[in-house]
Write a protein that holds these residues in place. Structure first.
Motif, PDB file in Angstrom:
ATOM      1  N   PRO A   1       5.615   5.792  -1.276  1.00 42.28           N
ATOM      2  CA  PRO A   1       4.325   5.997  -1.870  1.00 42.28           C
ATOM      3  C   PRO A   1       3.729   4.786  -2.612  1.00 42.28           C
ATOM      4  O   PRO A   1       2.771   4.883  -3.193  1.00 42.28           O
TER       5      PRO A   1
ATOM      6  N   LYS B   1       2.750   3.710   1.509  1.00 41.98           N
ATOM      7  CA  LYS B   1       2.235   4.996   1.565  1.00 41.98           C
ATOM      8  C   LYS B   1       2.649   5.869   2.885  1.00 41.98           C
ATOM      9  O   LYS B   1       2.100   6.839   3.383  1.00 41.98           O
TER      10      LYS B   1
ATOM     11  N   LYS C   1       3.202   0.363  -3.368  1.00 42.59           N
ATOM     12  CA  LYS C   1       2.229  -0.878  -2.567  1.00 42.59           C
ATOM     13  C   LYS C   1       3.265  -1.671  -1.743  1.00 42.59           C
ATOM     14  O   LYS C   1       2.501  -2.680  -1.158  1.00 42.59           O
TER      15      LYS C   1
ATOM     16  N   SER D   1       5.189   8.494   4.745  1.00 41.39           N
ATOM     17  CA  SER D   1       6.113   9.615   4.350  1.00 41.39           C
ATOM     18  C   SER D   1       6.452  10.254   5.616  1.00 41.39           C
ATOM     19  O   SER D   1       5.957  10.272   6.800  1.00 41.39           O
TER      20      SER D   1
ATOM     21  N   SER E   1      10.215   9.129   1.228  1.00 36.12           N
ATOM     22  CA  SER E   1       8.720   8.459   1.397  1.00 36.12           C
ATOM     23  C   SER E   1       8.754   7.066   0.835  1.00 36.12           C
ATOM     24  O   SER E   1       9.747   6.824  -0.076  1.00 36.12           O
TER      25      SER E   1
END
Length: 121
Positions: A96, A45, A98, A47, A94
């Motif tokens: 994004p 998560k 898991k 960025s 980034s």
């Protein structure tokens, strides 16, 4: 005089976003402004804001996935893949996903906060 340098103590760049940056060669480590080579771990998560760097950036993914938005195109790289992004290109990096992304980043000339031109978030 030896014609090589072994780096056993990379500079750990202080961050506030959970990203681990270990610069092996570059401005922060040995004042080398020609090239920077860093090992990085981007947590899930994570960025950065968009930026338009004044350096070419090469990225090699070791583990996990990393997302790049280059100009208006979204690209996802996985372990074993690499990319070169030309200087003066608008890009956002980034993770994004898991899983933590481990990768190597090489910048020519070396990364400098003065050359990255991050946009306001």
């Amino acid at each position: 005089m030896k014609k090589y340098t072994i780096q056993n103590s990379p500079f750990v760049v202080p961050t506030t976003d959970g990203k681990l940056i270990k610069e092996h060669f570059g401005n922060a480590t040995d004042k080398n402004n020609e090239i920077s080579i860093a090992y990085m771990e981007a947590p899930p998560k994570w960025s950065e804001p968009f930026q338009v760097p004044e350096f070419d950036e090469y990225t090699y993914i070791i583990k996990g996935k990393k997302q790049f938005i280059i100009e208006e195109e979204t690209i996802v790289l996985e372990a074993g893949q690499s990319i070169k992004i030309d200087k003066n290109t608008r890009v956002q990096y980034s993770n994004p996903f898991k899983e933590t992304c481990q990768y190597i980043a090489i910048c020519l000339p070396a990364f400098s906060i003065d050359l990255v031109h991050r946009e306001e978030a």
